[in-house]
Design a protein around this motif. Structure first.
Motif, PDB file in Angstrom:
ATOM      1  N   GLN A 262       1.936  -9.223  -3.464  1.00 36.00           N
ATOM      2  CA  GLN A 262       0.622  -8.769  -3.911  1.00 36.00           C
ATOM      3  C   GLN A 262       0.688  -7.294  -4.286  1.00 36.00           C
ATOM      4  O   GLN A 262       0.972  -6.433  -3.449  1.00 36.00           O
ATOM      5  CB  GLN A 262      -0.443  -8.969  -2.827  1.00 36.00           C
ATOM      6  N   SER A 263       0.410  -7.022  -5.569  1.00 35.08           N
ATOM      7  CA  SER A 263       0.304  -5.653  -6.060  1.00 35.08           C
ATOM      8  C   SER A 263      -1.146  -5.400  -6.414  1.00 35.08           C
ATOM      9  O   SER A 263      -1.886  -6.326  -6.762  1.00 35.08           O
ATOM     10  CB  SER A 263       1.189  -5.458  -7.298  1.00 35.08           C
ATOM     11  N   ALA A 264      -1.532  -4.123  -6.370  1.00 32.24           N
ATOM     12  CA  ALA A 264      -2.936  -3.764  -6.587  1.00 32.24           C
ATOM     13  C   ALA A 264      -3.432  -4.254  -7.943  1.00 32.24           C
ATOM     14  O   ALA A 264      -2.737  -4.121  -8.960  1.00 32.24           O
ATOM     15  CB  ALA A 264      -3.113  -2.262  -6.476  1.00 32.24           C
ATOM     16  N   LYS A 265      -4.634  -4.821  -7.939  1.00 33.86           N
ATOM     17  CA  LYS A 265      -5.342  -5.234  -9.142  1.00 33.86           C
ATOM     18  C   LYS A 265      -4.598  -6.294  -9.945  1.00 33.86           C
ATOM     19  O   LYS A 265      -4.827  -6.425 -11.158  1.00 33.86           O
ATOM     20  CB  LYS A 265      -5.662  -4.031 -10.026  1.00 33.86           C
TER      21      LYS A 265
ATOM     22  N   SER B 161       7.783  -2.095  -4.011  1.00 34.33           N
ATOM     23  CA  SER B 161       6.778  -1.722  -3.015  1.00 34.33           C
ATOM     24  C   SER B 161       5.511  -2.526  -3.271  1.00 34.33           C
ATOM     25  O   SER B 161       4.987  -2.543  -4.392  1.00 34.33           O
ATOM     26  CB  SER B 161       6.468  -0.221  -3.104  1.00 34.33           C
ATOM     27  N   ALA B 162       5.041  -3.207  -2.223  1.00 35.46           N
ATOM     28  CA  ALA B 162       3.875  -4.094  -2.373  1.00 35.46           C
ATOM     29  C   ALA B 162       3.537  -4.663  -1.007  1.00 35.46           C
ATOM     30  O   ALA B 162       4.218  -4.405  -0.014  1.00 35.46           O
ATOM     31  CB  ALA B 162       4.176  -5.235  -3.355  1.00 35.46           C
ATOM     32  N   LEU B 163       2.489  -5.477  -0.979  1.00 35.32           N
ATOM     33  CA  LEU B 163       2.162  -6.260   0.215  1.00 35.32           C
ATOM     34  C   LEU B 163       2.796  -7.634   0.041  1.00 35.32           C
ATOM     35  O   LEU B 163       2.572  -8.297  -0.972  1.00 35.32           O
ATOM     36  CB  LEU B 163       0.645  -6.396   0.371  1.00 35.32           C
ATOM     37  N   TYR B 164       3.601  -8.043   1.001  1.00 37.44           N
ATOM     38  CA  TYR B 164       4.252  -9.359   0.934  1.00 37.44           C
ATOM     39  C   TYR B 164       3.539 -10.286   1.914  1.00 37.44           C
ATOM     40  O   TYR B 164       3.478 -10.027   3.120  1.00 37.44           O
ATOM     41  CB  TYR B 164       5.747  -9.240   1.235  1.00 37.44           C
TER      42      TYR B 164
END
Lengths: 117, 112
Positions: free
Chosen positions: A37-40, A86-89
């Motif tokens: 999950q990356s922003a927007k 870099s992101a939310l996994y």
């Protein structure tokens, strides 16, 4: 514990490091998923396991390597990552991958916030 | 890959106001799902829709499966501070496999 548990919650790693993300589900589900999950942006499906067998690899770079030793555990091994990784996994699970009514929703973990420096 | 068009991208509202958001697809869907993601958490399923025209409520939330089968709507009535978060639509099209197709999210912000 119940639900889907992800560890660690936060991870900072250098580009030459090797690290692993862990996901564990206590729901008796047979399908597990890794999402980025990356922003927007919409959630990006990375890998799918159904009854411990990998059924999907959505063109994910080889620096990401999944492992599913049993239906309750899922790992994401990380090696030589880039800053853009870099992101939310997020890890998720469902009864299985079929289209039946019991699979209309996934249960997600809280995610691992990964920062590559 | 296939994507959903979710709008608006973000909303600034006053507490007590009603909220509306929607998702549209270029293909026909047989399932629509609405999720909410709180800061620092994973998405949580709010409402699932299975048939065209279906209207389903979950407390102050109401979602509808559009009759064209290419869109869905989520309404929140009388918003409260805990409604803050990102709302995602997701669904399955009739010509896809088991994978969910996701919208980019609507970020709801309540003005102090």
């Amino acid at each position: 514990e119940t639900g889907v548990t992800q560890t660690p919650r936060h991870l900072v790693m250098g580009m030459t490091n090797k690290k692993s993300l862990k996901c564990e589900q206590h729901l008796g589900h047979n399908a597990m998923y890794w999402y980025k999950q990356s922003a927007k942006k919409p959630l990006e499906l990375m890998f799918v396991y159904n009854f411990k067998e990998q059924t999907e690899n959505n063109s994910v770079p080889s620096r990401f390597s999944p492992e599913c030793p049993n239906s309750s555990h899922l790992f994401l091994h990380l090696h030589t990552l880039q800053p853009e990784d870099s992101a939310l996994y997020l890890c998720a699970s469902s009864q299985d991958i079929n289209r039946g009514p019991s699979n209309y929703g996934y249960t997600f973990g809280s995610g691992t916030r990964l920062t590559v420096v | 890959g296939q994507q959903l068009n979710q709008s608006p991208q973000s909303m600034f509202i006053q507490e007590g106001e009603d909220v509306s958001m929607n998702c549209t697809s270029s293909s026909i869907f047989n399932t629509w799902l609405w999720y909410k993601q709180d800061p620092g958490e994973g998405p949580v399923l709010l409402i699932a829709l299975y048939k065209a025209g279906e209207l389903t409520s979950n407390g102050r939330l109401t979602a509808q499966f559009g009759i064209t089968r290419k869109d869905s709507f989520l309404n929140i009535s009388a918003s409260i501070p805990s409604d803050v978060g990102i709302y995602f639509c997701a669904g399955r099209s009739t010509d896809s496999n088991y994978q969910l197709i996701w919208g980019a999210g609507t970020k709801l912000i309540i003005k102090p």
